[in-house]
Motif scaffolding. Structure first.
Motif, PDB file in Angstrom:
ATOM      1  N   GLY A  63       0.822  -1.204   0.000  1.00  0.00           N
ATOM      2  CA  GLY A  63       0.000   0.000   0.000  1.00  0.00           C
ATOM      3  C   GLY A  63       0.852   1.249   0.000  1.00  0.00           C
ATOM      4  N   LYS A  72      -2.232   0.209  -9.205  1.00  0.00           N
ATOM      5  CA  LYS A  72      -2.854   0.144  -7.882  1.00  0.00           C
ATOM      6  C   LYS A  72      -4.189   0.871  -7.925  1.00  0.00           C
ATOM      7  N   VAL A  82      -3.312   3.525  -1.086  1.00  0.00           N
ATOM      8  CA  VAL A  82      -4.081   2.574  -0.290  1.00  0.00           C
ATOM      9  C   VAL A  82      -3.435   2.516   1.086  1.00  0.00           C
TER      10      VAL A  82
END
Length: 161
Positions: A63, A72, A82
């Motif tokens: 992330g 992503k 994220v």
């Protein structure tokens, strides 16, 4: 447990697999063992018993801000990131000298996983390789090449003795 700063990175394939395993099993840890060759075992963090001979070498980051070339999904806030999750990587102290001064690269390959590693049922296993830090090299290739080609081989004549 000893902590040593090291560079640990993972390929996109490894990060994707770790992310999928994290979604399925919860928080994870990776352990590198060199007892019978090098094996990378991925377990739930609560299942990995860290001992006095294990060293925390770094983390694989999942992330965070999207990395160049990575596809992503946008975060819930649309920021392109994220939530960040760190997966710790541990190494046996007996392996420290071999991996010292290197970047540890975690990747994925098809085949049987080590022990009870969580990726095993998927027909995959984690691999580990090292990328040497060029600032710590012990020889200078440019200087060697600047010296020119080596002299031609001259076989020794046994009668020269």
């Amino acid at each position: 447990m000893t902590a040593i700063a090291a560079t640990v990175i993972a390929t996109e394939a490894a990060r994707d697999l770790i992310g999928a395993l994290n979604a399925e099993h919860g928080p994870l840890s990776l352990h590198v063992s060199g007892s019978y060759g090098i094996s990378v075992v991925c377990l739930q963090a609560s299942e990995l018993n860290i001992g006095s001979r294990d060293v925390h070498m770094g983390n694989v980051q999942l992330g965070g801000p999207a990395q160049s070339g990575d596809a992503k999904p946008d975060g819930v806030d649309g920021s392109g990131s994220v939530p960040t999750y760190l997966v710790p990587v541990y190494l046996m102290t007996s392996e420290i000298k071999y991996w010292a001064g290197s970047t540890l690269v975690i990747d994925v390959a098809r085949g049987v996983a080590a022990g009870f590693s969580l990726e095993g049922p998927r027909g995959l296993h984690f691999t580990l390789r090292k990328r040497t830090d060029p600032s710590k090299r012990v020889w200078d290739a440019d200087a060697i090449l600047a010296g020119g080609a080596p002299a031609a081989y001259q076989p020794r004549n046994p009668t020269d003795d």
